[in-house]
Scaffold this active site. Structure first.
Site, PDB file in Angstrom:
ATOM      1  N   ASP A   8       0.871  -1.167   0.000  1.00 20.18           N
ATOM      2  CA  ASP A   8       0.000   0.000   0.000  1.00 20.18           C
ATOM      3  C   ASP A   8       0.923   1.237   0.000  1.00 20.18           C
ATOM      4  OD1 ASP A   8      -2.238   1.748   0.606  1.00 20.18           O
ATOM      5  OD2 ASP A   8      -1.498   1.761   2.676  1.00 20.18           O
ATOM      6  N   ASP A  10      -0.274   5.086   0.933  1.00 15.54           N
ATOM      7  CA  ASP A  10      -0.568   6.081   1.959  1.00 15.54           C
ATOM      8  C   ASP A  10      -0.593   5.450   3.348  1.00 15.54           C
ATOM      9  OD1 ASP A  10      -0.964   8.438   0.294  1.00 15.54           O
ATOM     10  OD2 ASP A  10      -2.602   7.262  -0.550  1.00 15.54           O
TER      11      ASP A  10
HETATM   12  C1  XBP Z   1      -5.440   5.978   0.506  1.00 15.61           C
HETATM   13  C2  XBP Z   1      -6.521   6.912   0.305  1.00 15.61           C
HETATM   14  C3  XBP Z   1      -6.341   7.920  -0.680  1.00 15.61           C
HETATM   15  C4  XBP Z   1      -5.695   9.208  -0.310  1.00 15.61           C
HETATM   16  C5  XBP Z   1      -6.119  10.248  -1.306  1.00 15.61           C
HETATM   17  O1  XBP Z   1      -5.954   4.743   0.980  1.00 15.61           O
HETATM   18  O2  XBP Z   1      -7.554   6.803   0.883  1.00 15.61           O
HETATM   19  O3  XBP Z   1      -7.638   8.208  -1.054  1.00 15.61           O
HETATM   20  O4  XBP Z   1      -6.101   9.632   0.982  1.00 15.61           O
HETATM   21  O5  XBP Z   1      -5.749   9.898  -2.593  1.00 15.61           O
HETATM   22  P1  XBP Z   1      -5.018   3.456   0.941  1.00 15.61           P
HETATM   23  P2  XBP Z   1      -6.516  10.520  -3.858  1.00 15.61           P
HETATM   24  O6  XBP Z   1      -3.753   3.832   1.664  1.00 15.61           O
HETATM   25  O7  XBP Z   1      -5.776   2.417   1.711  1.00 15.61           O
HETATM   26  O8  XBP Z   1      -4.805   3.090  -0.498  1.00 15.61           O
HETATM   27  O9  XBP Z   1      -6.972  11.892  -3.505  1.00 15.61           O
HETATM   28  O10 XBP Z   1      -5.488  10.520  -4.966  1.00 15.61           O
HETATM   29  O11 XBP Z   1      -7.681   9.616  -4.181  1.00 15.61           O
HETATM   30 MG    MG Z   2      -2.996   3.096   3.536  1.00 16.88          MG
END
Ligand code: XBP
Ligand code: MG
Length: 257
Positions: A8, A10
């Site tokens: 993953d 973020d």
């Molecule tokens: C990550 C997210 C993303 C970011 C925003 O979730 O929820 O939506 O916060 O990204 P994960 P965008 O780590 O579970 O993949 O604005 O580009 O959608």
């Molecule tokens: Mg995440």
């Protein structure tokens, strides 16, 4: 046998939400003359919804329900999100968000060991490129055999689709992969795809439900529990995640399944 590590982005590769995505959403709102301000606690609530466009829609529905919805609402959300992505990638390019402890090391060790590397994330593809290039250099995107990101699948995490898409492209099965996640939504997605999952939580996700995870650790440089008393463990030497640790974790988890 372990062949593949799927990450993953973020909260897992880097702590991007509080000081990266959040201020970038706020900058986009200001740019569009909106008085919306997502503070740190509110953003924590909004994180229950994955995907930036989906998060904006959810916010309007639940916190701005009194506003009349303009006819072109979908276009407005798309434009806001494009602006947010510009702010966010600029912030990454300025080097404002580092990788989390142990991430660069484990990526390099995995490459040396000949493992596949892949990404499975909800975030926009440009955000992945900007983060990797800013932290690991312009070549680093090529370290990853598959980058599964953003709207590539319509159903975002916690749906398993993004992991299933990544494994399909990699030509691997769940039994040979280890997934790295930081959140309950991410864990549900990985488990739904049948993956053994290692969790490194952060301030936003620490109290979430991680049942079903193969391991729950502080970070990739420190396999101790994120719930252990930091005073007590201050003088205990830190044990990092290694490729052997990953192999053993996969074998042990799958034996017990
Ligand atoms: C990550 C997210 C993303 C970011 C925003 O979730 O929820 O939506 O916060 O990204 P994960 P965008 O780590 O579970 O993949 O604005 O580009 O959608
Ligand atoms: Mg995440």
């Amino acid at each position: 046998m372990l062949t593949t590590l799927i990450f993953d982005v973020d909260g897992t590769l880097a702590d991007t939400e509080r000081d990266g995505h959040r201020p970038s959403f706020n900058a986009a709102f200001r740019q569009f003359g909106l008085d919306w301000e997502w503070d740190i606690p509110l953003y924590g609530e909004l994180l229950s919804v994955t995907g930036g466009k989906e998060r904006i829609c959810y916010y309007v529905e639940h916190y701005r329900a009194h506003l009349p919805t303009p006819d072109n609402f979908e276009n407005l959300v798309a434009a806001l999100h494009r602006a947010k992505t510009e702010h966010y990638t600029a912030l990454l390019q300025r080097g404002e968000i580092p990788l989390l402890p142990g991430v660069e090391r484990i990526l390099k060790e995995a490459r040396q060991a000949g493992l596949n590397l892949a990404i499975a994330t909800t975030t926009t593809p440009q955000n992945v490129t900007a983060l990797l290039e800013a932290t690991l250099g312009p070549e680093s995107l090529r370290w990853f055999k598959v980058v599964a990101a953003g709207d590539i699948v319509p159903a975002k995490k916690p749906a398993p689709d993004i992991y299933l898409w990544a494994m399909d492209r990699l030509g691997v099965t769940a039994s040979e992969c280890l997934a790295f996640e930081d959140s309950e939504n991410g864990l549900r997605s990985a488990l739904g795809a049948g993956l053994t999952t290692l969790i490194t939580p952060n301030d936003y996700t620490l109290r979430q439900d991680f049942s079903g995870a193969a391991a729950l650790i502080n970070n990739l440089d420190d396999i101790s529990s994120p719930y252990s008393d930091s005073e007590k463990t201050m003088f205990t030497p830190r044990v990092p995640v290694t490729i052997d640790f990953c192999r053993n974790l996969l074998n042990k988890y799958r034996e017990n399944c």
